[in-house]
Motif scaffolding. Structure first.
Motif, PDB file in Angstrom:
ATOM      1  N   THR A  33      -1.258   3.290   9.603  1.00 48.18           N
ATOM      2  CA  THR A  33      -2.066   2.194   9.851  1.00 48.18           C
ATOM      3  C   THR A  33      -3.281   2.001   8.657  1.00 48.18           C
ATOM      4  O   THR A  33      -3.701   3.280   8.546  1.00 48.18           O
ATOM      5  CB  THR A  33      -2.581   1.955  11.231  1.00 48.18           C
ATOM      6  OG1 THR A  33      -3.345   0.738  11.424  1.00 48.18           O
ATOM      7  CG2 THR A  33      -3.528   3.122  11.628  1.00 48.18           C
ATOM      8  N   THR A  34      -3.570   0.901   8.160  1.00 46.83           N
ATOM      9  CA  THR A  34      -4.568   0.925   7.174  1.00 46.83           C
ATOM     10  C   THR A  34      -5.552  -0.203   7.679  1.00 46.83           C
ATOM     11  O   THR A  34      -5.255  -1.011   8.472  1.00 46.83           O
ATOM     12  CB  THR A  34      -4.146   0.689   5.649  1.00 46.83           C
ATOM     13  OG1 THR A  34      -3.641  -0.698   5.924  1.00 46.83           O
ATOM     14  CG2 THR A  34      -2.876   1.532   5.346  1.00 46.83           C
ATOM     15  N   ASN A  35      -6.886  -0.243   6.838  1.00 47.67           N
ATOM     16  CA  ASN A  35      -7.629  -1.312   7.168  1.00 47.67           C
ATOM     17  C   ASN A  35      -8.447  -1.302   5.706  1.00 47.67           C
ATOM     18  O   ASN A  35      -8.148  -0.409   4.747  1.00 47.67           O
ATOM     19  CB  ASN A  35      -8.856  -0.815   8.075  1.00 47.67           C
ATOM     20  CG  ASN A  35      -9.604   0.380   8.221  1.00 47.67           C
ATOM     21  OD1 ASN A  35      -9.794   0.535   7.080  1.00 47.67           O
ATOM     22  ND2 ASN A  35      -9.524   1.191   9.235  1.00 47.67           N
ATOM     23  N   PRO A  36      -9.357  -2.272   5.638  1.00 50.52           N
ATOM     24  CA  PRO A  36     -10.068  -2.413   4.207  1.00 50.52           C
ATOM     25  C   PRO A  36     -10.726  -0.994   3.776  1.00 50.52           C
ATOM     26  O   PRO A  36     -10.635  -0.824   2.653  1.00 50.52           O
ATOM     27  CB  PRO A  36     -11.110  -3.712   4.626  1.00 50.52           C
ATOM     28  CG  PRO A  36     -10.276  -4.341   5.716  1.00 50.52           C
ATOM     29  CD  PRO A  36      -9.677  -3.405   6.426  1.00 50.52           C
ATOM     30  N   THR A  37     -11.196  -0.399   4.832  1.00 52.63           N
ATOM     31  CA  THR A  37     -12.009   0.791   4.503  1.00 52.63           C
ATOM     32  C   THR A  37     -11.009   1.741   3.963  1.00 52.63           C
ATOM     33  O   THR A  37     -11.327   2.607   2.867  1.00 52.63           O
ATOM     34  CB  THR A  37     -12.572   1.316   5.797  1.00 52.63           C
ATOM     35  OG1 THR A  37     -13.580   0.558   6.217  1.00 52.63           O
ATOM     36  CG2 THR A  37     -13.397   2.534   5.542  1.00 52.63           C
ATOM     37  N   LEU A  85       3.077   3.612   1.463  1.00 54.72           N
ATOM     38  CA  LEU A  85       3.135   4.399   2.706  1.00 54.72           C
ATOM     39  C   LEU A  85       4.493   4.159   3.389  1.00 54.72           C
ATOM     40  O   LEU A  85       4.904   5.039   3.936  1.00 54.72           O
ATOM     41  CB  LEU A  85       2.064   3.982   3.647  1.00 54.72           C
ATOM     42  CG  LEU A  85       0.558   4.400   3.213  1.00 54.72           C
ATOM     43  CD1 LEU A  85      -0.479   3.767   4.075  1.00 54.72           C
ATOM     44  CD2 LEU A  85       0.295   5.891   3.294  1.00 54.72           C
ATOM     45  N   ALA A  86       5.058   3.149   3.090  1.00 53.05           N
ATOM     46  CA  ALA A  86       6.313   2.680   3.566  1.00 53.05           C
ATOM     47  C   ALA A  86       7.665   3.492   2.968  1.00 53.05           C
ATOM     48  O   ALA A  86       8.619   3.697   3.805  1.00 53.05           O
ATOM     49  CB  ALA A  86       6.657   1.216   3.422  1.00 53.05           C
ATOM     50  N   GLU A  87       7.172   4.054   2.027  1.00 59.12           N
ATOM     51  CA  GLU A  87       7.961   5.171   1.428  1.00 59.12           C
ATOM     52  C   GLU A  87       8.090   6.342   1.876  1.00 59.12           C
ATOM     53  O   GLU A  87       9.252   7.042   1.842  1.00 59.12           O
ATOM     54  CB  GLU A  87       7.990   5.206  -0.272  1.00 59.12           C
ATOM     55  CG  GLU A  87       8.272   4.056  -1.004  1.00 59.12           C
ATOM     56  CD  GLU A  87       8.019   4.275  -2.436  1.00 59.12           C
ATOM     57  OE1 GLU A  87       7.652   5.357  -2.717  1.00 59.12           O
ATOM     58  OE2 GLU A  87       8.297   3.271  -3.094  1.00 59.12           O
ATOM     59  N   LEU A  88       7.222   6.660   2.846  1.00 63.13           N
ATOM     60  CA  LEU A  88       6.922   7.972   3.377  1.00 63.13           C
ATOM     61  C   LEU A  88       7.197   8.000   4.774  1.00 63.13           C
ATOM     62  O   LEU A  88       7.475   9.120   5.490  1.00 63.13           O
ATOM     63  CB  LEU A  88       5.472   8.534   2.950  1.00 63.13           C
ATOM     64  CG  LEU A  88       5.175   8.833   1.619  1.00 63.13           C
ATOM     65  CD1 LEU A  88       3.905   9.220   1.560  1.00 63.13           C
ATOM     66  CD2 LEU A  88       5.843   9.926   1.061  1.00 63.13           C
ATOM     67  N   VAL A  89       7.183   6.795   5.539  1.00 63.75           N
ATOM     68  CA  VAL A  89       7.314   6.919   7.019  1.00 63.75           C
ATOM     69  C   VAL A  89       8.389   6.161   7.593  1.00 63.75           C
ATOM     70  O   VAL A  89       8.694   5.148   6.907  1.00 63.75           O
ATOM     71  CB  VAL A  89       5.945   6.263   7.722  1.00 63.75           C
ATOM     72  CG1 VAL A  89       4.890   7.172   7.301  1.00 63.75           C
ATOM     73  CG2 VAL A  89       5.828   4.826   7.405  1.00 63.75           C
ATOM     74  N   PRO A  90       9.065   6.607   8.634  1.00 66.56           N
ATOM     75  CA  PRO A  90      10.313   5.624   9.191  1.00 66.56           C
ATOM     76  C   PRO A  90      10.045   4.748   9.725  1.00 66.56           C
ATOM     77  O   PRO A  90      10.935   3.854   9.714  1.00 66.56           O
ATOM     78  CB  PRO A  90      10.996   6.908   9.983  1.00 66.56           C
ATOM     79  CG  PRO A  90       9.824   7.788  10.493  1.00 66.56           C
ATOM     80  CD  PRO A  90       8.934   7.896   9.200  1.00 66.56           C
ATOM     81  N   GLY A  91       8.717   4.478  10.381  1.00 68.79           N
ATOM     82  CA  GLY A  91       8.310   3.346  10.939  1.00 68.79           C
ATOM     83  C   GLY A  91       7.761   2.399  10.377  1.00 68.79           C
ATOM     84  O   GLY A  91       8.123   1.845   9.375  1.00 68.79           O
ATOM     85  N   ARG A  92       6.712   1.826  10.946  1.00 67.70           N
ATOM     86  CA  ARG A  92       5.711   0.469  10.589  1.00 67.70           C
ATOM     87  C   ARG A  92       4.534   0.980   9.608  1.00 67.70           C
ATOM     88  O   ARG A  92       3.913   2.269   9.774  1.00 67.70           O
ATOM     89  CB  ARG A  92       5.476   0.041  11.667  1.00 67.70           C
ATOM     90  CG  ARG A  92       6.464  -0.448  12.811  1.00 67.70           C
ATOM     91  CD  ARG A  92       6.890  -1.983  12.471  1.00 67.70           C
ATOM     92  NE  ARG A  92       7.659  -2.587  13.526  1.00 67.70           N
ATOM     93  CZ  ARG A  92       7.903  -3.564  13.867  1.00 67.70           C
ATOM     94  NH1 ARG A  92       7.364  -4.515  13.130  1.00 67.70           N
ATOM     95  NH2 ARG A  92       8.726  -4.020  14.865  1.00 67.70           N
ATOM     96  N   VAL A  93       4.131   0.101   8.861  1.00 66.42           N
ATOM     97  CA  VAL A  93       2.769   0.240   8.358  1.00 66.42           C
ATOM     98  C   VAL A  93       2.053  -1.113   8.573  1.00 66.42           C
ATOM     99  O   VAL A  93       2.795  -2.089   8.408  1.00 66.42           O
ATOM    100  CB  VAL A  93       2.996   0.591   6.584  1.00 66.42           C
ATOM    101  CG1 VAL A  93       1.703   0.395   5.917  1.00 66.42           C
ATOM    102  CG2 VAL A  93       3.917   1.462   6.263  1.00 66.42           C
ATOM    103  N   SER A  94       0.838  -0.967   9.049  1.00 65.67           N
ATOM    104  CA  SER A  94      -0.104  -1.845   9.345  1.00 65.67           C
ATOM    105  C   SER A  94      -1.067  -2.294   8.286  1.00 65.67           C
ATOM    106  O   SER A  94      -1.499  -1.532   7.585  1.00 65.67           O
ATOM    107  CB  SER A  94      -0.786  -1.531  10.704  1.00 65.67           C
ATOM    108  OG  SER A  94      -0.005  -1.477  11.638  1.00 65.67           O
ATOM    109  N   THR A  95      -0.972  -3.647   7.868  1.00 66.99           N
ATOM    110  CA  THR A  95      -1.687  -4.428   6.786  1.00 66.99           C
ATOM    111  C   THR A  95      -2.732  -5.312   7.334  1.00 66.99           C
ATOM    112  O   THR A  95      -2.127  -6.177   8.196  1.00 66.99           O
ATOM    113  CB  THR A  95      -0.933  -4.802   5.691  1.00 66.99           C
ATOM    114  OG1 THR A  95      -0.143  -3.588   5.098  1.00 66.99           O
ATOM    115  CG2 THR A  95      -1.720  -5.438   4.630  1.00 66.99           C
ATOM    116  N   GLU A  96      -3.978  -5.289   7.063  1.00 65.95           N
ATOM    117  CA  GLU A  96      -5.059  -6.207   7.426  1.00 65.95           C
ATOM    118  C   GLU A  96      -5.222  -7.488   6.929  1.00 65.95           C
ATOM    119  O   GLU A  96      -5.419  -7.545   5.742  1.00 65.95           O
ATOM    120  CB  GLU A  96      -6.382  -5.338   7.777  1.00 65.95           C
ATOM    121  CG  GLU A  96      -7.178  -6.029   8.645  1.00 65.95           C
ATOM    122  CD  GLU A  96      -7.932  -4.752   9.462  1.00 65.95           C
ATOM    123  OE1 GLU A  96      -8.932  -5.320  10.139  1.00 65.95           O
ATOM    124  OE2 GLU A  96      -7.502  -3.565   9.630  1.00 65.95           O
TER     125      GLU A  96
END
Length: 318
Positions: A33-37, A85-96
């Motif tokens: 999960t990511t955020n602007p920070t 990040l999506a290349e490294l994790v099998p699941g989801r990536v959150s983008t804000e």
């Protein structure tokens, strides 16, 4: 004995709260999960130098007003971090969605759709992405529309049961109740130190989790914003927990016994409630902590968004 991190993975989906590629590669979370920070910090890392350079090159040849070009470039860079990040994790990536759209339902919907389109243009399907929106009334209404479009949403900056119930009412895919920031407010307000069992943030997430399970609500509860491993351990068994790399490391280095604290099959009766706009706004008004922390969180994310845009503007002028 397995580490506490490995034990936690057996009962909870572990998510990394970071844009640090090396930390994700090492710690192997299911989601990120990511955020602007986080995006702002990530773009200062060596591995994103090429992405920043490419984005600036694109911006210098893009048409439109300067403000529009800077905003579009910021979007491209947020997607670049998410795609890595999506290349490294099998699941989801959150983008804000931009924090300055937190009270604009229509533009939040437009931005959510645009983020998904940008990922799909890179071959990353919507089933890999969560659109993050602040848990304002307007953000929740935007999520309602996006969910109907088949775009799953992560409602963030969530500090109260009122927000959690409103999210559930519109079928939000996932919520991110903030544990540590709730604790921060109460420590400052009362001057008291809290054990993990007394921790107001822990108590809040447990209450939301119980409400969801008691009423068969499918929305995923993902505890976030932790200040200590004690808070994490007190929520072991929660659907998902998003954890910063330093706390993941601490759990990975601890060989002690981890006790499950939450289970979907163990809950108390909690009658369902439907919250309309008037009720939502009144409940938030009566909850000083939730109101203050939501506003503070939006301001903080907006500040980092301004910082990212200023960085881009400076590079365009260089």
């Amino acid at each position: 004995m397995p580490s506490k991190l490995d034990q936690l993975r057996d009962i909870t989906t572990v998510v990394a709260d970071t844009g640090d590629i090396e930390a994700v590669r090492k710690l192997k979370p299911v989601d990120c999960t990511t955020n602007p920070t986080i995006v702002f910090k990530a773009l200062g890392m060596p591995q994103f130098e090429g992405a920043v350079s490419d984005a600036i090159t694109w911006a210098k040849s893009a048409s439109g007003t300067r403000e529009a070009v800077v905003q579009a470039t910021a979007d491209r860079l947020a997607i670049a971090v998410g795609a890595a990040l999506a290349e490294l994790v099998p699941g989801r990536v959150s983008t804000e969605v931009d924090a300055d759209l937190s009270f604009d339902t229509e533009r939040s919907i437009e931005k959510g759709r645009a983020i998904i389109a940008a990922y799909e243009a890179q071959g990353i399907g919507r089933e890999r992405i969560l659109i993050k929106l602040a848990s304002t009334w307007e953000g929740i209404r935007a999520a309602e529309v996006l969910q109907k479009d088949g775009i799953d949403c992560n409602l963030t900056l969530l500090f109260s049961k009122a927000q959690a119930i409103a999210c559930a009412d519109v079928g939000v895919f996932l919520i991110s109740p903030f544990v540590g920031r709730i604790l921060d407010w109460y420590k400052k307000s009362t001057g008291k130190d809290y054990t993990p069992e007394e921790d107001p943030g822990v108590v809040s997430v447990r209450s939301i989790y119980n409400y969801y399970k008691a009423n068969g609500i499918k929305t995923i509860v993902m505890g976030a914003s932790f200040r200590s491993v004690g808070e994490i351990e007190a929520l072991a068994g929660c659907d998902r927990l998003t954890i910063a790399p330093n706390l993941l490391e601490e759990l990975a280095n601890d060989q002690g016994q981890l006790t499950r604290r939450l289970s979907p099959d163990v809950h108390e009766k909690d009658e369902p409630v439907t919250i309309d706009e008037k009720t939502f706004r009144w409940m938030m008004n009566e909850d000083a902590m939730a109101t203050e922390k939501l506003s503070e969180g939006i301001r903080g994310f907006a500040k980092d968004l301004v910082g990212l845009r200023s960085l881009i503007a400076g590079k365009l002028d260089a």
